[in-house]
Write an enzyme that holds these catalytic residues in place. Structure first.
Site, PDB file in Angstrom:
ATOM      1  N   GLU A 136     -59.954 -36.000  40.211  1.00  0.00           N
ATOM      2  CA  GLU A 136     -60.868 -37.084  40.573  1.00  0.00           C
ATOM      3  C   GLU A 136     -60.144 -38.428  40.543  1.00  0.00           C
ATOM      4  OE1 GLU A 136     -64.440 -36.825  38.198  1.00  0.00           O
ATOM      5  OE2 GLU A 136     -65.263 -35.290  39.501  1.00  0.00           O
TER       6      GLU A 136
ATOM      7  N   GLU B  21     -66.190 -28.831  41.785  1.00  0.00           N
ATOM      8  CA  GLU B  21     -67.000 -28.943  40.564  1.00  0.00           C
ATOM      9  C   GLU B  21     -68.442 -29.236  40.918  1.00  0.00           C
ATOM     10  OE1 GLU B  21     -65.944 -32.013  37.792  1.00  0.00           O
ATOM     11  OE2 GLU B  21     -63.810 -31.640  37.992  1.00  0.00           O
TER      12      GLU B  21
HETATM   13  C1  GAL Z   1     -65.952 -34.757  36.409  1.00  0.00           C
HETATM   14  C2  GAL Z   1     -64.607 -34.352  35.836  1.00  0.00           C
HETATM   15  C3  GAL Z   1     -64.689 -33.186  34.887  1.00  0.00           C
HETATM   16  C4  GAL Z   1     -65.870 -33.347  33.983  1.00  0.00           C
HETATM   17  C5  GAL Z   1     -67.116 -33.475  34.795  1.00  0.00           C
HETATM   18  C6  GAL Z   1     -68.373 -33.578  33.971  1.00  0.00           C
HETATM   19  O1  GAL Z   1     -65.953 -36.126  36.625  1.00  0.00           O
HETATM   20  O2  GAL Z   1     -63.681 -34.061  36.849  1.00  0.00           O
HETATM   21  O3  GAL Z   1     -63.490 -33.115  34.156  1.00  0.00           O
HETATM   22  O4  GAL Z   1     -65.681 -34.489  33.205  1.00  0.00           O
HETATM   23  O5  GAL Z   1     -67.034 -34.623  35.595  1.00  0.00           O
HETATM   24  O6  GAL Z   1     -69.518 -33.743  34.762  1.00  0.00           O
END
Ligand code: GAL
Length: 658
Positions: free
Chosen positions: A156, A313
């Site tokens: 990110e 994610e």
């Molecule tokens: C994203 C990140 C992850 C985790 C996730 C939680 O921003 O890439 O590592 O922190 O959010 O929602």
């Protein structure tokens, strides 16, 4: 865009399923049960080592790969592929202690200290040197590991560090400006520095828009946004160059954050830098939560040029970073995932595999929750894994283009929300999302596309708050309408060029002639003011006093109250077979629906859904696969659509194959 380079792996195409996997947070004994449960759940891929720098390089130049070798081998032995992170997302304490000059600085001059994550300056040469050395070590070590199917650059990029106001940033900003403007005269002209005695006489006088006595120069602000996005893109390229030189056959990606108000990175500009597009998305609370999810997935799919992309994610249930973190309701886990698939995702992954027992994210949901595998959550995860496996035939199928598109432009987003404007209440993405919701409510498929997309191929283009219109774009839109296209735009569009200079002669400047209207003064509304329109809708935020400048312009709705009573509020100028329409106020999803309905009808674009299903389900199409997504909490009869099951469960999804 040509076909993306997808994961390097043998075997039949499939939809990937998995998560970020952080075995380094757990004793070795736990890993065996991890992979066992992964197999039960149908996991095919994990992203590994994202935040492992401190463990992989415990001291400068000293590597400990033993544990990662073990994890890679174990995953491979269990048939699970690895999207391997370069592990550079968060520098270890030894690095920031030795080199505090890599720490970012905010606009007030505060140092962003270690203690969280991503505490590095995108332009720090010292950070880059250390990070690239690790990337090189990782690529050398795992180049031929059979589990490795893709590289995951950092994590990110820009989530917490996109805007850095340090001296490194100042130096890099100057270089970037020299590239863009070549001479100081050009820079002075572009930034309008004749105003407030801001004229620069040497490049070294130029700084990032740090805390100033009052509104910093808007040209400086806009260019700093462009620069900051470019600085991270440059960093991405630097890691990519190392990876490509050592493992040319392994595709490289980095996880974008096309979601909510994350706006610092111009992903339309970044999309061609990766071998395949990946995205992270988290649901935000509120009445348009589901629409926002679909909007983001749709935009991501179009950033990928319609080709399959990777959902890197999302969450199985609650997150930990909102004021109140609600668990997902039954059915939402699968519906959220399949909404991404409906918009072109060929991979469904989560943060993270096993819910942490310590650290800042211990209350963030995961595939394997604190409660363990004997849980509703894990059973829903495994059911989703099985469903994705049954959809393997879908893999590789591009999105099917809609007939209408919403144009989404990062530059207009940045520029329209700068300070010292007619109102500080304007929200670019919200306006675009409102139009999207109106499309969903009418049951009409729409694409969300960057201006670089083949706009000409759409019958209808909605360009909400297209604030920045360079001369070239104005010409392109003109040609689009002249060729029979139907353009719809809104308040505060066509106002400035790429330097944020106003197009003179009356608003909406660059689009004035095309729209056949002229506006002398903006008329934003106070929070407690509204404007009633003759079509029964209500405007807020903004109004315009429109003069019709061309007799062919039709008034689709007029203001009924206040100063503007009798003046046009929504106009449409027919141009040959095409048209150019203007909506001068914020109508919100409910108010936009009738206006959009009329405009679509005139353009001959209708819903592909029977009328009783419109608004209740979302329809998406990938080749022969039709996705019907239940937007409601009630079961819906979808017999008319020819689905195998006549009833679509509450929050359910049907995939109908032609
Ligand atoms: C994203 C990140 C992850 C985790 C996730 C939680 O921003 O890439 O590592 O922190 O959010 O929602």
């Amino acid at each position: 865009m040509s076909s993306p380079r997808w994961l390097r792996r043998a075997g039949a195409p499939r939809l990937e399923f998995g998560a970020d996997y952080n075995p380094d947070q757990w004793p070795r004994a736990v890993w065996d049960s991890d992979v066992r449960h992964m197999r039960e759940a149908g996991v095919t891929i994990v992203s590994l080592a994202i935040f492992s720098w401190a463990k992989l390089e415990p001291a400068p130049g000293e590597y400990d790969f033993a544990w990662l070798d073990d994890a890679m081998d174990l995953l491979h032995a269990n048939g699970i592929s690895v999207d391997l992170a370069t592990a550079t997302a968060s520098p270890p304490p030894w690095l920031t202690a030795a080199h505090p000059e890599i720490l970012p600085v905010d606009r007030l001059g505060h140092i962003i200290w270690p203690g969280g994550r991503q505490q590095w300056r995108p332009t720090s040469p010292i950070f880059r040197e250390h990070a690239l050395r690790l990337v090189e070590a990782m690529a050398t070590r795992y180049a031929s590991h059979p589990a490795l199917v893709a590289w995951h650059v950092s994590n990110e990029l820009g989530c917490h560090n996109v805007y850095d106001y340090s001296d490194d940033a100042a130096r890099a900003f100057r270089e970037w400006l020299r590239d863009r403007y070549v001479t100081l005269d050009e820079l002075n002209d572009a930034w309008g520095t004749a105003f407030w005695a801001q004229r620069y006489t040497a490049w070294d006088e130029v700084i990032p828009p740090r805390l100033a006595a009052t509104h910093p120069n808007p040209g400086q602000q806009l260019d700093f946004k462009r620069f900051s996005s470019d600085a991270l893109k440059d960093y991405l390229r630097a890691e990519r160059a190392v990876l490509r030189s050592l493992t040319p056959e392994v595709p490289v990606t980095t996880n974008f954050m096309v979601m909510g108000e994350t706006k610092g990175m111009d992903y339309a500009d970044w999309a061609t830098e990766v071998d395949f597009v990946s995205n992270d998305h988290y649901r935000l609370p509120g009445p348009q939560s589901l629409d926002e999810l679909s909007f983001s997935a749709n935009l991501t799919g179009n950033l990928a040029g319609g080709q399959p992309w990777f959902l890197m994610e999302h969450s199985t249930s609650a997150v930990n970073w909102q004021p109140v973190n609600k668990a997902k309701k039954a059915g939402e886990l699968a519906r959220d995932s399949l909404t991404h698939v409906a918009h072109g995702a060929d991979a469904v992954c989560f943060f993270q595999w096993r819910q942490s027992k310590a650290g800042a994210e211990k209350y963030h949901s995961a595939m394997l929750p604190h409660a363990g595998a004997d849980s509703d959550l894990f059973r829903s995860v495994a059911a989703l894994g099985a469903q994705l496996a049954s959809l393997a035939d879908l893999a590789g199928t591009p999105r099917t283009r809609a007939r209408a598109a919403i144009v989404f432009d990062w530059t207009s987003w940045w520029a329209s929300e700068l300070d010292s404007h007619p109102t500080d209440r304007l929200r670019y993405r919200q306006e675009a999302l409102d139009w999207y919701t109106a499309f969903l409510n009418l049951g009409v498929r729409v694409d969300v596309v960057p201006p670089s997309a083949p706009l000409e191929e759409y019958d209808v283009l909605i360009a909400p708050i297209l604030h920045v219109v360079p001369a070239e774009l104005a010409k392109r839109l003109d040609a689009y309408v002249t060729a029979g296209g139907h353009l719809v735009t809104t308040y505060f569009s066509g106002i400035v060029d790429e330097r944020d200079h106003v197009w003179l002669g009356g608003y909406p400047g660059a689009l004035r002639d095309l729209l056949g209207i002229r506006i002398e003064e903006f008329a934003p509304l106070l929070d407690d003011e509204t404007a009633t329109l003759s079509n029964g809708t209500t405007g807020s935020l903004w109004t315009d006093r429109i003069d019709l400048a061309d007799e062919s312009v039709e008034v689709l709705a007029a203001y009924e109250t206040g100063e503007l009573a009798g003046h046009a509020a929504v106009t449409r100028r027919p141009v040959g077979d095409g048209s150019a329409a203007y909506v001068s106020t914020r109508l919100g999803p409910d108010g936009l629906a009738p206006v959009l309905g009329t405009l679509l009808e005139r353009a001959g674009v209708g819903s592909e859904l029977p009328s009783d299903l419109r608004g209740r389900v979302e329809l998406a199409q990938r080749g022969d696969f039709r996705f019907v997504l239940n937007r409601t909490d009630e079961p819906i009869d979808i017999t008319e659509l020819g689905a195998a099951e006549p009833t679509l469960a509450a929050r359910g999804v049907a995939v109908i194959r032609a």
